[in-house]
Design a protein around this motif. Structure first.
Motif, PDB file in Angstrom:
ATOM      1  N   PRO A 192     -16.819  73.628 -68.294  1.00 43.81           N
ATOM      2  CA  PRO A 192     -17.085  74.087 -69.655  1.00 43.81           C
ATOM      3  C   PRO A 192     -15.828  74.675 -70.304  1.00 43.81           C
ATOM      4  O   PRO A 192     -15.021  75.313 -69.634  1.00 43.81           O
ATOM      5  N   CYS A 193     -15.706  74.447 -71.599  1.00 44.76           N
ATOM      6  CA  CYS A 193     -14.594  75.016 -72.370  1.00 44.76           C
ATOM      7  C   CYS A 193     -14.640  76.540 -72.233  1.00 44.76           C
ATOM      8  O   CYS A 193     -15.692  77.153 -72.437  1.00 44.76           O
ATOM      9  N   PRO A 194     -13.537  77.171 -71.877  1.00 49.24           N
ATOM     10  CA  PRO A 194     -13.548  78.632 -71.698  1.00 49.24           C
ATOM     11  C   PRO A 194     -13.879  79.384 -72.989  1.00 49.24           C
ATOM     12  O   PRO A 194     -14.369  80.518 -72.949  1.00 49.24           O
ATOM     13  N   ALA A 195     -13.662  78.736 -74.147  1.00 52.15           N
ATOM     14  CA  ALA A 195     -13.914  79.426 -75.410  1.00 52.15           C
ATOM     15  C   ALA A 195     -15.384  79.353 -75.827  1.00 52.15           C
ATOM     16  O   ALA A 195     -15.903  80.287 -76.441  1.00 52.15           O
ATOM     17  N   CYS A 196     -16.103  78.261 -75.511  1.00 54.31           N
ATOM     18  CA  CYS A 196     -17.457  78.087 -76.069  1.00 54.31           C
ATOM     19  C   CYS A 196     -18.517  77.677 -75.047  1.00 54.31           C
ATOM     20  O   CYS A 196     -19.705  77.734 -75.332  1.00 54.31           O
ATOM     21  N   GLY A 197     -18.140  77.222 -73.862  1.00 53.32           N
ATOM     22  CA  GLY A 197     -19.131  76.886 -72.836  1.00 53.32           C
ATOM     23  C   GLY A 197     -19.663  75.468 -72.902  1.00 53.32           C
ATOM     24  O   GLY A 197     -20.490  75.083 -72.076  1.00 53.32           O
ATOM     25  N   VAL A 221     -11.358  68.229 -72.427  1.00 56.76           N
ATOM     26  CA  VAL A 221     -11.300  68.276 -73.889  1.00 56.76           C
ATOM     27  C   VAL A 221     -12.604  68.857 -74.440  1.00 56.76           C
ATOM     28  O   VAL A 221     -13.693  68.491 -73.993  1.00 56.76           O
ATOM     29  N   CYS A 222     -12.478  69.781 -75.394  1.00 55.31           N
ATOM     30  CA  CYS A 222     -13.652  70.359 -76.078  1.00 55.31           C
ATOM     31  C   CYS A 222     -13.750  69.781 -77.489  1.00 55.31           C
ATOM     32  O   CYS A 222     -12.744  69.520 -78.135  1.00 55.31           O
ATOM     33  N   LEU A 223     -14.980  69.614 -77.933  1.00 53.78           N
ATOM     34  CA  LEU A 223     -15.239  69.082 -79.273  1.00 53.78           C
ATOM     35  C   LEU A 223     -14.603  69.969 -80.354  1.00 53.78           C
ATOM     36  O   LEU A 223     -14.073  69.487 -81.340  1.00 53.78           O
ATOM     37  N   ASP A 224     -14.672  71.269 -80.158  1.00 51.42           N
ATOM     38  CA  ASP A 224     -14.189  72.206 -81.178  1.00 51.42           C
ATOM     39  C   ASP A 224     -12.800  72.777 -80.886  1.00 51.42           C
ATOM     40  O   ASP A 224     -12.087  73.171 -81.800  1.00 51.42           O
ATOM     41  N   HIS A 225     -12.456  72.884 -79.587  1.00 52.23           N
ATOM     42  CA  HIS A 225     -11.238  73.618 -79.237  1.00 52.23           C
ATOM     43  C   HIS A 225     -10.148  72.749 -78.625  1.00 52.23           C
ATOM     44  O   HIS A 225      -9.145  73.262 -78.146  1.00 52.23           O
ATOM     45  N   GLY A 226     -10.347  71.436 -78.600  1.00 50.17           N
ATOM     46  CA  GLY A 226      -9.294  70.545 -78.123  1.00 50.17           C
ATOM     47  C   GLY A 226      -9.062  70.607 -76.619  1.00 50.17           C
ATOM     48  O   GLY A 226      -9.934  71.015 -75.854  1.00 50.17           O
TER      49      GLY A 226
HETATM   50 ZN   LIG Z   1     -14.798  74.922 -76.885  1.00 47.16          ZN
END
Ligand SMILES: [Zn+2]
Length: 376
Positions: A192-197, A221-226
């Protein structure tokens, strides 16, 4: 969560009259009670304790099939104690890694999911487990004298031993990935993205950068945070999102480290998948797969097992007289204790002969058995 151990009452032994009619099974003459499947491994290991492992689904109210498997785990643990003479306890794994919601990238069509753990948090998961299973498991402990614990997947994957086993699986990846995914050799891992999960559902852009026995570094890769990079170490780092078979392999390898003999209890629909898990075990030198016991599946009229997703989609082909509580345990009309006694009676019938345990039951057949044993 844990439980006390009162003695079992005598009043729940099923009457002979309601026994199912089952064909002779292939184990006739070899297996007198289904818990005897555990005996060879117990003897080989000279184990004096057994730990039975079963799953707890938290993505919605359980149906009868799930509760039958769990009740069978209680009764098998009691039979291990009484028939095989070992201390036996139950360890339920709560699957808080199930997807809670999904988003699709409008540009690439890539699906992203967020787990129950990331959406609801630890307290929210504890509430769900308590609501769907707490009362039932306590009542089954009162009926069988078998203690249980519940541990979430999130807690499990935090343990250094789990993470060591994950890293060990990466060390044998070329062999393992074709065992865990024989068609493609592709076994995605997700972090999971560390910023949003949120994490990429199929891990299309997740890349292993480097790994050794103590650490692995991945890019994702995260949808929102790259793009982000993340470490997995025994003492911490990323939350591990693993596919079903890979996750079970790591969990079972971890269970095998315990002093208690691990016994994996799953519905019979798992038999094909467990064949692959057993093959995966053989990729580790000297390793032996755990003892396994498969429990009867509850079937709809078409012969397909009860399935939450098929019910949601309206494709479960249920006979019209199926009582609603068989599909959703929260619709049981009486007390939880009475539900536990009903399950105890039903699964005791199934366990009364291996031929009754090595088969499936349609919902009308379950209704008939309960009617004839005068339980509801
Ligand atoms: Zn994210």
């Amino acid at each position: 969560m844990s439980s006390s151990v009162p003695p079992p009452p005598e009043s729940v032994i099923p009457p002979e009259a309601a026994a199912p009619v089952s064909p002779v099974s292939v184990t006739v003459g070899a297996v007198e009670h289904s818990v005897d499947f555990v005996r060879p491994r117990l003897r080989a290991r000279a184990a004096r304790r057994a730990a039975l492992y079963a799953g707890v689904q938290i993505n919605g109210a359980p149906h009868l099939g799930t509760n039958v498997m769990q009740t069978a785990a209680f009764l098998l643990a009691r039979a291990a104690r009484d028939r095989l003479g070992v201390r036996a306890d139950l360890r339920f794994g709560a699957l808080d890694n199930a997807p809670y919601d999904t988003r699709v990238c409008p540009r690439t069509g890539t699906a992203y999911t967020r787990s129950y753990h990331h959406a609801l948090g630890q307290a929210g998961i504890a509430d769900l487990v308590k609501r769907f299973y707490g009362g039932l498991f306590d009542a089954l402990t009162a009926l069988t004298g078998v203690p249980y614990t519940v541990e979430t997947y999130t807690r499990q994957q935090e343990s250094p031993a789990f993470r060591e086993e994950f890293l060990a699986s990466l060390g044998r990846w070329e062999e393992l990935r074709w065992t865990l995914a024989p068609s493609s050799g592709r076994v995605p891992v997700g972090f999971p993205c560390p910023a949003c999960g949120w994490l990429q559902k199929s891990g299309e852009h997740t890349e292993l950068l480097d790994a050794d026995a103590r650490r692995a570094r991945f890019a994702a890769v995260c949808l929102d945070h790259g793009r982000y990079e993340i470490d997995v170490r025994p003492d911490g780092g990323a939350w591990l999102g693993l596919t079903t078979l890979h996750r079970n392999l790591v969990k079972e390898r971890l269970a095998d480290r315990d002093e208690a003999l691990p016994v994996i209890v799953k519905g019979a629909d798992w038999a094909a998948g467990c064949r692959l898990l057993d093959e995966a075990f053989l990729c580790f030198p000297g390793a032996r797969p755990p003892a396994r016991v498969f429990t009867p599946v509850v079937l709809s009229a078409s012969g397909a097992k009860l399935s939450k997703s098929l019910m949601r989609e309206g494709r479960a082909e249920l006979s019209p007289d199926t009582p609603p509580w068989m599909l959703d345990a929260t619709r049981w009309p009486g007390t939880t204790e009475r539900y536990a006694v009903t399950l105890h009676r039903l699964v005791s019938l199934m366990l009364s002969d291996p031929r009754h345990f090595e088969r499936g039951y349609t919902t009308p057949e379950v209704a008939r058995l309960l009617r004839e044993s005068d339980t509801i």
